[in-house]
Design an enzyme around this catalytic site. Sequence first.
Site, PDB file in Angstrom:
ATOM      1  N   CYS A  81     -30.769  -0.257  -2.240  1.00  0.00           N
ATOM      2  CA  CYS A  81     -31.189  -0.684  -3.567  1.00  0.00           C
ATOM      3  C   CYS A  81     -32.712  -0.615  -3.622  1.00  0.00           C
ATOM      4  O   CYS A  81     -33.410  -1.356  -2.930  1.00  0.00           O
ATOM      5  CB  CYS A  81     -30.689  -2.102  -3.844  1.00  0.00           C
ATOM      6  N   CYS A 139     -35.053 -10.371 -18.748  1.00  0.00           N
ATOM      7  CA  CYS A 139     -33.628 -10.697 -18.896  1.00  0.00           C
ATOM      8  C   CYS A 139     -33.404 -12.103 -18.346  1.00  0.00           C
ATOM      9  O   CYS A 139     -33.793 -12.408 -17.212  1.00  0.00           O
ATOM     10  CB  CYS A 139     -32.772  -9.679 -18.151  1.00  0.00           C
ATOM     11  N   CYS A 187     -31.849 -12.965 -14.824  1.00  0.00           N
ATOM     12  CA  CYS A 187     -32.337 -12.213 -13.673  1.00  0.00           C
ATOM     13  C   CYS A 187     -33.591 -12.857 -13.093  1.00  0.00           C
ATOM     14  O   CYS A 187     -34.578 -13.085 -13.807  1.00  0.00           O
ATOM     15  CB  CYS A 187     -32.645 -10.777 -14.101  1.00  0.00           C
ATOM     16  N   GLU A 236     -37.631  -1.744 -14.328  1.00  0.00           N
ATOM     17  CA  GLU A 236     -36.821  -0.887 -15.207  1.00  0.00           C
ATOM     18  C   GLU A 236     -37.206   0.563 -14.919  1.00  0.00           C
ATOM     19  O   GLU A 236     -38.310   1.005 -15.274  1.00  0.00           O
ATOM     20  CB  GLU A 236     -37.081  -1.247 -16.671  1.00  0.00           C
ATOM     21  N   SER A 295     -30.011   2.569 -12.833  1.00  0.00           N
ATOM     22  CA  SER A 295     -29.570   1.486 -13.712  1.00  0.00           C
ATOM     23  C   SER A 295     -30.662   1.174 -14.731  1.00  0.00           C
ATOM     24  O   SER A 295     -31.813   0.941 -14.370  1.00  0.00           O
ATOM     25  CB  SER A 295     -29.273   0.224 -12.890  1.00  0.00           C
ATOM     26  N   PHE A 344     -25.275  -4.069 -19.242  1.00  0.00           N
ATOM     27  CA  PHE A 344     -24.730  -4.298 -20.579  1.00  0.00           C
ATOM     28  C   PHE A 344     -24.632  -5.798 -20.890  1.00  0.00           C
ATOM     29  O   PHE A 344     -25.284  -6.310 -21.781  1.00  0.00           O
ATOM     30  CB  PHE A 344     -23.364  -3.623 -20.696  1.00  0.00           C
ATOM     31  N   HIS A 345     -23.751  -6.501 -20.201  1.00  0.00           N
ATOM     32  CA  HIS A 345     -23.731  -7.961 -20.093  1.00  0.00           C
ATOM     33  C   HIS A 345     -23.331  -8.754 -21.330  1.00  0.00           C
ATOM     34  O   HIS A 345     -23.262  -9.980 -21.273  1.00  0.00           O
ATOM     35  CB  HIS A 345     -25.083  -8.494 -19.601  1.00  0.00           C
ATOM     36  N   ASN A 372     -25.264 -14.321  -9.600  1.00  0.00           N
ATOM     37  CA  ASN A 372     -25.887 -14.770  -8.361  1.00  0.00           C
ATOM     38  C   ASN A 372     -26.974 -15.781  -8.698  1.00  0.00           C
ATOM     39  O   ASN A 372     -28.019 -15.421  -9.256  1.00  0.00           O
ATOM     40  CB  ASN A 372     -26.475 -13.569  -7.612  1.00  0.00           C
ATOM     41  N   CYS A 380     -27.627  -9.123  -6.316  1.00  0.00           N
ATOM     42  CA  CYS A 380     -28.016  -8.559  -7.602  1.00  0.00           C
ATOM     43  C   CYS A 380     -28.671  -9.621  -8.484  1.00  0.00           C
ATOM     44  O   CYS A 380     -28.128 -10.702  -8.682  1.00  0.00           O
ATOM     45  CB  CYS A 380     -26.780  -7.998  -8.295  1.00  0.00           C
TER      46      CYS A 380
END
Length: 394
Positions: free
Chosen positions: A132, A143, A146, A199, A230, A253-254, A329, A372
């Site tokens: 990752c 976000c 996050c 991003e 992503s 998306f979420h 998480n 994540c």
Amino acid sequence: MTDQTPSAPITQDVLTIPRKLPETGRVNIVGLTRPQLQEALIAAGTPERQARMRVGQVWQWVYHWGVRDFAAMTNLAKEYRALLAEHFEIVLPEMVARQISQDGTRKYLVRIAGGHEVEVVYIPEEGRGTLCVSSQVGCTLTCSFCHTGTQKLVRNLTPAEIVGQLMLARDDLGEWPVQGAPKDETRLVSNIVLMGMGEPLYNFENVRDAMKVVMDGEGLSLSRRRITLSTSGVVPEIARTAEEIGCLLAVSFHATTDEVRDRLVPINKRWNIATLLDALREYPRLTNSERITFEYVMLDGVNDTDADARRLVKLIQGIPAKINLIPFNEWPGAPYKRSSPERIRAFADIIYKAGYASPIRTPRGEDIMAACGQLKSATERGRKTRAQIEAEAS
């Protein structure tokens, strides 16, 4: 379209801190595309008729064998090795710390030029190993679920700093081939996901050039189908990703309504769900890829109802897709809780019965904050009190 607000930036922050690169006078080979390397070799005195051959030789030493010393490039004349050492260097970011989770996940704290830090995670699984990779220091998207989003954007990573993350992981895993040894086809790092800090589509050119290096068949040699980018939904760059990179695409998306996604993923205020889905419907055709992955973090009481699952199925109709369900998480001060296992399974069942794959991601590396949505540079995390983190998250 909603105008951006100071509390929820949705476009790239132009006030990034400039890089402070060491002034060695030498060009770092890492991260240069083949045309860029050829141009640099010619500028350093390589005869044009030899340049293409020299690119191939140097490329293989750096990216296939993992060599960092020009003196070790034994199929080059001694004088040419001296020329390379005078004009070039092979420099990676610095690995500051490594943590290994109980489940085998490895998290690396990596320092780049200027003293900034990013986190990189290696996830070993049966038959594959996924790295990752981060594309920015911090993130501009805020976000709300996050942890990385609570760290303000500092700057974009260079191609060298992105490619260097893979090379550092291969160093740590001992994955470079040994000259003279039997060929080993096992790949410890078999896949890359651009899902770390930042991003990727707000750093498009650098990410594109880095992936050209990574995908080159004579070096690191990861196919485009082994790379997943992503994005939170930077719509204007989605078609470019298909045309200029061609990797697989995942979308954070979420949510299934603009009202909820505006809150969870503020970039939705710029490019809403309908606009995003229109762009995604074109992506499989442009790349001939199999499916787009929709990432969907499961937040208790926020986006996890049966009605949400049914709306999600309706929204993605006509898009070759799979839905990765991600148990939230948690991190210190997080404003959300993870949906219950029963609720997640019920959600997944509705999607599965509609004909879509709906794997539930097993959280990895939670004990070292490597899962994540948990990535955040250690120095930044250490500067803030729990109260500050809670205030920013809310």
